[in-house]
Design an enzyme around this catalytic site. Structure first.
Site, PDB file in Angstrom:
ATOM      1  N   SER A  72      -4.244  -8.995  -7.146  1.00 20.34           N
ATOM      2  CA  SER A  72      -4.547  -8.531  -7.834  1.00 20.34           C
ATOM      3  C   SER A  72      -5.917  -9.834  -8.073  1.00 20.34           C
ATOM      4  CB  SER A  72      -4.174  -8.249  -9.008  1.00 20.34           C
ATOM      5  OG  SER A  72      -2.950  -7.322  -8.809  1.00 20.34           O
TER       6      SER A  72
HETATM    7  N1  SAH Z   1       1.205  -8.788  -7.893  1.00 16.50           N
HETATM    8  C1  SAH Z   1       0.674  -8.951  -5.842  1.00 16.50           C
HETATM    9  C2  SAH Z   1       0.101  -7.515  -6.551  1.00 16.50           C
HETATM   10  C3  SAH Z   1       0.593  -6.671  -5.561  1.00 16.50           C
HETATM   11  S1  SAH Z   1      -0.132  -5.270  -4.467  1.00 16.50           S
HETATM   12  C4  SAH Z   1       0.374  -9.881  -6.871  1.00 16.50           C
HETATM   13  O1  SAH Z   1       0.243 -10.633  -7.651  1.00 16.50           O
HETATM   14  O2  SAH Z   1      -0.064 -10.586  -5.165  1.00 16.50           O
HETATM   15  C5  SAH Z   1       0.692  -3.809  -4.753  1.00 16.50           C
HETATM   16  C6  SAH Z   1       2.646  -4.222  -4.374  1.00 16.50           C
HETATM   17  O3  SAH Z   1       2.626  -3.023  -4.271  1.00 16.50           O
HETATM   18  C7  SAH Z   1       1.838  -3.971  -2.764  1.00 16.50           C
HETATM   19  O4  SAH Z   1       2.560  -5.364  -2.142  1.00 16.50           O
HETATM   20  C8  SAH Z   1       3.172  -2.628  -2.747  1.00 16.50           C
HETATM   21  O5  SAH Z   1       3.612  -3.469  -0.891  1.00 16.50           O
HETATM   22  C9  SAH Z   1       3.940  -2.708  -3.443  1.00 16.50           C
HETATM   23  N2  SAH Z   1       4.097  -1.740  -3.767  1.00 16.50           N
HETATM   24  C10 SAH Z   1       3.534  -0.622  -3.488  1.00 16.50           C
HETATM   25  N3  SAH Z   1       4.221   0.279  -3.836  1.00 16.50           N
HETATM   26  C11 SAH Z   1       5.317   0.002  -3.933  1.00 16.50           C
HETATM   27  C12 SAH Z   1       6.712   0.410  -4.525  1.00 16.50           C
HETATM   28  N4  SAH Z   1       6.477   1.989  -5.168  1.00 16.50           N
HETATM   29  N5  SAH Z   1       8.076   0.180  -5.474  1.00 16.50           N
HETATM   30  C13 SAH Z   1       6.988  -1.818  -4.848  1.00 16.50           C
HETATM   31  N6  SAH Z   1       6.180  -1.868  -5.100  1.00 16.50           N
HETATM   32  C14 SAH Z   1       5.505  -1.259  -3.850  1.00 16.50           C
END
Ligand code: SAH
Length: 227
Positions: A72
């Site tokens: 993000s």
């Molecule tokens: N916090 C992360 C941002 C990740 S983007 C960072 O700092 O890099 C969002 C993430 O949510 C992705 O890695 C995706 O795989 C995950 N995601 C999507 N749907 C999900 C679900 N139902 N349960 C858990 N994770 C999920």
């Protein structure tokens, strides 16, 4: 100009400060807490992005991390962390480990951080990275975040870093009374609101819509990810 972590970090912190000021009417403050900004300053974002885009690591924007996912925008990470109001004795849950960047920021501010992601490969690389960087108070696992991680509940705070279609009941259940849930809610890649949900003593919730955001979707069906 030659890239360096130090100058990149200074620029990133300044950009976050500027964007907080631009959005002060929405977020209701002129500056984020010093504690949160110190944690942002202490986590090297370049360690969380792919090697070929390291020179962009401190830009105030999301970046690709593989598997169709993104790390993000720093301003959003800082804002969400501030909304969570983490304290040193808190136990928190993050849904959407991704690169582990938000996890690392939280690990500096809380006692224990649990973090889960739907994509096992992201969990594995984040776990290795977080352990290399000395974040010893974090636990990560794969799984569907809509169901939360009930074994360690209740949490003082829960942060969701992908856009949910609704506020998941399981996550509200896993909050302690007085706890906070920070979650983007809305349609995939469009029209989402970052929400601060506070669970009151009687178990009911108070919802504040903070600001419009764009997140990758929180996927509902396990296994829809193709690698
Ligand atoms: N916090 C992360 C941002 C990740 S983007 C960072 O700092 O890099 C969002 C993430 O949510 C992705 O890695 C995706 O795989 C995950 N995601 C999507 N749907 C999900 C679900 N139902 N349960 C858990 N994770 C999920």
């Amino acid at each position: 100009m030659k890239w360096s972590r130090e100058s990149g970090m200074q620029q990133m912190l300044a950009d976050i400060g500027d964007e907080v000021k631009y959005t002060r009417d929405l977020i209701g403050k002129e500056a984020l807490s010093d504690r949160v900004m110190s944690a942002m300053a202490a986590v090297p974002r370049d360690e969380f992005v792919p090697a070929d885009i390291k020179t962009l690591a401190f830009d105030n924007r999301p970046l690709p991390i593989g598997h169709g996912q993104t790390i993000s925008q720093p301003y959003i990470v800082a804002l969400m962390t501030d909304l969570l109001a983490p304290e040193a004795n808190h136990v928190v849950l993050e849904i959407g480990t991704g690169s582990g960047y938000q996890t690392a920021v939280l690990s500096r501010l809380c006692r224990t951080v649990y973090s889960m992601d739907l994509v096992p490969a992201l969990v594995d690389s984040a776990a290795a990275r977080l352990s290399r960087l000395g974040c010893s108070n974090v636990h990560v696992r794969s799984g569907n975040g809509y169901a939360g991680w009930p074994e360690n509940a209740p949490y003082d705070g829960i942060i969701v870093t992908a856009a949910a279609s609704h506020i998941p009941e399981a996550l509200v259940e896993q909050l302690r009374p007085g706890g906070r849930l920070v979650i983007p809610v809305g349609l995939p890649y469009a029209s989402q609101e970052l929400m601060l949900v506070t669970k009151q003593g009687d178990g009911r919730t108070q919802v504040r819509e903070v600001i419009g955001v764009v997140f990758v979707p929180l996927l509902d069906i396990q296994g829809v990810h193709k690698e």
